[in-house]
Design an enzyme around this catalytic site. Structure first.
Site, short mmCIF file in Angstrom:
data_model
loop_
_atom_site.label_atom_id
_atom_site.label_comp_id
_atom_site.label_asym_id
_atom_site.label_seq_id
_atom_site.Cartn_x
_atom_site.Cartn_y
_atom_site.Cartn_z
N CYS A 49 0.81 -1.24 0.00
CA CYS A 49 0.00 0.00 0.00
C CYS A 49 0.83 1.28 0.00
O CYS A 49 0.57 2.20 -0.79
CB CYS A 49 -0.90 0.08 1.23
SG CYS A 49 -1.36 -1.47 1.96
N LYS A 52 3.30 1.80 -3.04
CA LYS A 52 2.41 1.84 -4.23
C LYS A 52 1.70 3.19 -4.31
O LYS A 52 1.68 3.83 -5.36
CB LYS A 52 1.41 0.68 -4.13
CG LYS A 52 0.39 0.56 -5.25
CD LYS A 52 -0.85 1.39 -5.14
CE LYS A 52 -1.60 1.31 -3.87
NZ LYS A 52 -2.34 0.09 -3.64
N TYR A 179 -6.59 -5.88 -8.28
CA TYR A 179 -6.13 -4.62 -7.73
C TYR A 179 -4.72 -4.27 -8.23
O TYR A 179 -4.47 -3.19 -8.73
CB TYR A 179 -6.00 -4.72 -6.21
CG TYR A 179 -7.23 -4.67 -5.37
CD1 TYR A 179 -7.54 -3.52 -4.65
CD2 TYR A 179 -8.06 -5.77 -5.23
CE1 TYR A 179 -8.63 -3.47 -3.82
CE2 TYR A 179 -9.16 -5.74 -4.40
CZ TYR A 179 -9.44 -4.58 -3.70
OH TYR A 179 -10.52 -4.53 -2.88
N GLU A 183 -3.62 -1.26 -10.79
CA GLU A 183 -2.94 -0.12 -10.17
C GLU A 183 -1.57 0.13 -10.82
O GLU A 183 -1.23 1.25 -11.19
CB GLU A 183 -2.78 -0.34 -8.66
CG GLU A 183 -4.13 -0.26 -7.94
CD GLU A 183 -4.05 -0.49 -6.44
OE1 GLU A 183 -3.02 -1.00 -5.95
OE2 GLU A 183 -5.03 -0.14 -5.74
N HIS A 438 -20.76 22.64 -2.79
CA HIS A 438 -20.55 22.96 -4.19
C HIS A 438 -19.34 23.88 -4.38
O HIS A 438 -19.16 24.78 -3.57
CB HIS A 438 -21.82 23.65 -4.71
CG HIS A 438 -21.79 23.90 -6.18
ND1 HIS A 438 -21.89 22.88 -7.12
CD2 HIS A 438 -21.66 25.06 -6.88
CE1 HIS A 438 -21.83 23.41 -8.33
NE2 HIS A 438 -21.69 24.72 -8.21
N GLU A 443 -20.31 16.10 -3.95
CA GLU A 443 -21.70 16.56 -3.81
C GLU A 443 -22.65 15.67 -4.60
O GLU A 443 -23.84 15.61 -4.33
CB GLU A 443 -21.84 18.03 -4.25
CG GLU A 443 -21.69 18.26 -5.74
CD GLU A 443 -21.88 19.74 -6.11
OE1 GLU A 443 -22.85 20.34 -5.67
OE2 GLU A 443 -21.02 20.26 -6.86
P1 NDP Z 1 -6.72 -10.16 -7.01
O1 NDP Z 1 -7.26 -11.34 -6.30
O2 NDP Z 1 -7.29 -8.81 -6.78
O3 NDP Z 1 -6.83 -10.43 -8.58
C1 NDP Z 1 -6.20 -11.54 -9.17
C2 NDP Z 1 -6.32 -11.42 -10.67
O4 NDP Z 1 -5.52 -12.41 -11.29
C3 NDP Z 1 -7.73 -11.61 -11.18
O5 NDP Z 1 -7.93 -10.79 -12.30
C4 NDP Z 1 -7.73 -13.08 -11.57
O6 NDP Z 1 -8.60 -13.38 -12.63
C5 NDP Z 1 -6.33 -13.25 -12.09
N1 NDP Z 1 -5.81 -14.62 -11.97
C6 NDP Z 1 -5.85 -15.41 -10.88
N2 NDP Z 1 -5.24 -16.59 -11.14
C7 NDP Z 1 -4.81 -16.52 -12.41
C8 NDP Z 1 -4.11 -17.42 -13.26
N3 NDP Z 1 -3.73 -18.62 -12.84
N4 NDP Z 1 -3.85 -17.03 -14.52
C9 NDP Z 1 -4.23 -15.81 -14.96
N5 NDP Z 1 -4.89 -14.91 -14.21
C10 NDP Z 1 -5.17 -15.27 -12.95
O7 NDP Z 1 -5.16 -10.21 -6.76
P2 NDP Z 1 -4.01 -9.13 -6.69
O8 NDP Z 1 -2.77 -9.91 -6.84
O9 NDP Z 1 -4.26 -8.01 -7.62
O10 NDP Z 1 -4.14 -8.56 -5.21
C11 NDP Z 1 -4.14 -9.45 -4.08
C12 NDP Z 1 -4.93 -8.88 -2.96
O11 NDP Z 1 -4.22 -7.80 -2.40
C13 NDP Z 1 -6.26 -8.29 -3.38
O12 NDP Z 1 -7.29 -9.24 -3.34
C14 NDP Z 1 -6.50 -7.21 -2.37
O13 NDP Z 1 -7.24 -7.72 -1.30
C15 NDP Z 1 -5.11 -6.82 -1.91
N6 NDP Z 1 -4.76 -5.51 -2.47
C16 NDP Z 1 -5.50 -4.42 -2.14
C17 NDP Z 1 -5.21 -3.19 -2.66
C18 NDP Z 1 -6.05 -2.01 -2.30
O14 NDP Z 1 -6.77 -2.07 -1.32
N7 NDP Z 1 -6.01 -0.92 -3.07
C19 NDP Z 1 -4.08 -2.99 -3.56
C20 NDP Z 1 -3.38 -4.21 -3.85
C21 NDP Z 1 -3.71 -5.40 -3.32
P3 NDP Z 1 -10.13 -13.81 -12.37
O15 NDP Z 1 -10.91 -12.57 -12.11
O16 NDP Z 1 -10.50 -14.48 -13.67
O17 NDP Z 1 -10.11 -14.77 -11.22
#
Ligand code: NDP
Length: 449
Positions: A49, A52, A179, A183, A438, A443
């Site tokens: 976080c 980033k 996420y 990002e 405003h 708003e």
């Molecule tokens: P996420 O779980 O958010 O997303 C994973 C992504 O990878 C999805 O699009 C998923 O696709 C895809 N995926 C999963 N497995 C495969 C695979 N084998 N091959 C190809 N694509 C795949 O994971 P992140 O790594 O982005 O983040 C991890 C966690 O960290 C988040 O869940 C969040 O809770 C936390 N985080 C929070 C942030 C914030 O609050 N701003 C910022 C960064 C992280 P599909 O949708 O098809 O499953």
């Protein structure tokens, strides 16, 4: 049970959850030690976080420079030096890590910079071989990125490495649609990189309100990102000059400088010794816990990402705090995991609190939907025609706001305030009874139709 343990609490992992629990327990008078094998602060502070968000701020500044002319500012040659930004960000991370250490020390917590593994319900062993006993053990070891297997995956990096790159990746491929992928795609695009995002399905940010999310891909494309949807990386080959040749499942072949894989994270439970106390891991390797964060072993608790309840820092902090208050503060309480606001720091950002429309229909049946589709005044300076979109979901019968979702500048900042109202169970009428401030983007929340 004899009470002659070395410590009242031994915490494994000094990330957000572990540090909060240790410090609060120390404040309640417990004798506490925390073991950390890497750096104090955990994922959020060291490689998540915090750094980033600093990169997001820097990249938003770069983006704003493009609109400077309409604000009457003439800016000469602009150049960007990755090393300066990287080192500035990492220096601040070092500062925060120091503060974490000070916080622990201030609460009388002993910090042990070693890996610890569980050897029994009340015992741990340090990497140096020392055995330690504790009345309670708290596992707060967090999670780690998962890189799925494909040919040449060893050439890819995860979010752990992206903050330390020697060179700015002029051509970056990002795999995933969650996420982290969205990002970092936004950050590196705004800083001048050529970004390709590869996602296995046609849907990014799958768990978010899709009426909001579907606004993002066209904006990403208009900002110059190449979205390869419904595709996977099949292979990565390293070229003689160090660049990477990536072949996708849809036949596209691209030459890039780095491949960031962001396809989810797994709990850090390997080799922790949990089997020695009979804890059986969940399907994703997570530690199952009850609502008080207790594992199947009465003296061992777990909080944060290692339990895979909600992978968010503020949730881990709340779980750690509630654990320490319950066990050492004479104030037993559990964490309410409902109505948690979250934001994706994409560009523009997306924020959400409460249920999606789909979830609300399942939960209460009939719902009303209110929206606002507007061009934020701030965007008028920009040649880009980006719009903001807010969506509120209420229960038809009571008018109670069940969910609020938004895309647009500063969404994360705006939703935190609205989350208080939604957590308090307020209705659409309560929002409407509030005078608009405003001119702001926020708003729109009291003007939704
Ligand atoms: P996420 O779980 O958010 O997303 C994973 C992504 O990878 C999805 O699009 C998923 O696709 C895809 N995926 C999963 N497995 C495969 C695979 N084998 N091959 C190809 N694509 C795949 O994971 P992140 O790594 O982005 O983040 C991890 C966690 O960290 C988040 O869940 C969040 O809770 C936390 N985080 C929070 C942030 C914030 O609050 N701003 C910022 C960064 C992280 P599909 O949708 O098809 O499953």
């Amino acid at each position: 049970m004899p009470d002659n343990f070395d410590y009242d609490l031994f915490t494994i992992g000094a990330g957000s959850g572990g540090v909060r629990a240790s410090r609060i327990a120390g404040g309640h008078g417990a004798k506490v030690a925390v073991a950390e094998e890497h750096r104090y602060g955990g994922t959020c502070v060291i490689r998540g976080c915090v750094p980033k968000k600093m990169l997001v701020y820097a990249s938003e500044f770069a983006e704003a420079l493009h609109h400077a002319q309409n604000k009457g500012l003439t800016i000469g040659d602009v150049s960007f030096d990755w090393a300066t930004l990287r080192d500035f960000v990492n220096a601040d991370v070092d500062r925060l890590e120091g503060l974490y250490g000070q916080t622990l020390g201030g609460a009388g917590v002993e910090a042990i910079s070693e890996r610890a593994t569980i050897t029994g319900p009340n015992s741990v062993k340090l990497a140096s071989g020392k055995e330690i006993t504790a009345k309670y053990i708290l596992v707060a070891t967090g999670g780690t990125p998962v890189i799925p297997p494909f040919e040449g995956s060893e050439h890819a990096i995860s979010s752990n490495e992206i903050f330390y790159l020697d060179e700015f990746p002029k051509r970056l491929m990002v795999m995933g649609g969650g996420y982290i992928a969205v990002e970092f795609a936004g950050v590196f695009n705004a800083l001048g990189g050529e970004v390709t995002l590869v996602n296995r399905s046609d849907t990014i940010l799958r768990t978010y309100e899709q009426d909001i999310v579907k606004r993002l891909p066209p904006i990403m494309e208009a900002r110059g990102m190449d979205l390869q949807m419904g595709a996977q990386i099949e292979s990565i080959a390293k070229n003689a000059d160090g660049s990477l040749k990536v072949t996708l499942s849809n036949g596209v072949v691209k030459e890039v400088d780095q491949v960031l894989v962001a396809t989810g994270r797994k709990p850090n439970t390997e080799g922790l010794g949990l089997e020695t106390v009979g804890i059986t891991l969940g399907k994703g390797g997570e530690i199952p816990v009850d609502e008080a964060s207790k594992t199947s072993c009465d003296s061992i608790y777990a909080v944060g990402d290692v339990t895979d309840r909600v992978q968010l820092t503020p949730v881990a902090i709340r779980e750690g705090h509630a654990f320490a208050d319950s066990i050492f503060g004479g104030n037993p309480r559990v964490v309410d995991h409902s109505v948690i606001p979250t934001a994706v720091f994409s560009q523009p950002s997306i924020a959400s609190v409460g249920m999606t429309e789909e979830e609300a229909r399942v939960a209460v049946g009939e719902v009303d939907i209110y929206t606002s589709d507007f061009r934020p005044m701030k965007n008028i300076f920009s040649p880009r025609m980006e719009r903001g979109f807010y969506k509120m979901i209420t229960a038809k019968e009571t008018g109670q706001v069940l969910g609020l979702h938004m895309i647009g500048p500063e969404s994360g900042e705006i939703i935190q305030g609205a989350a208080v109202a939604i957590k308090a169970g307020l209705t659409k009428a309560d929002f409407d009874a509030t005078t608009a401030l405003h001119p702001t983007m926020a708003e729109e929340l009291v003007l939704l139709k």
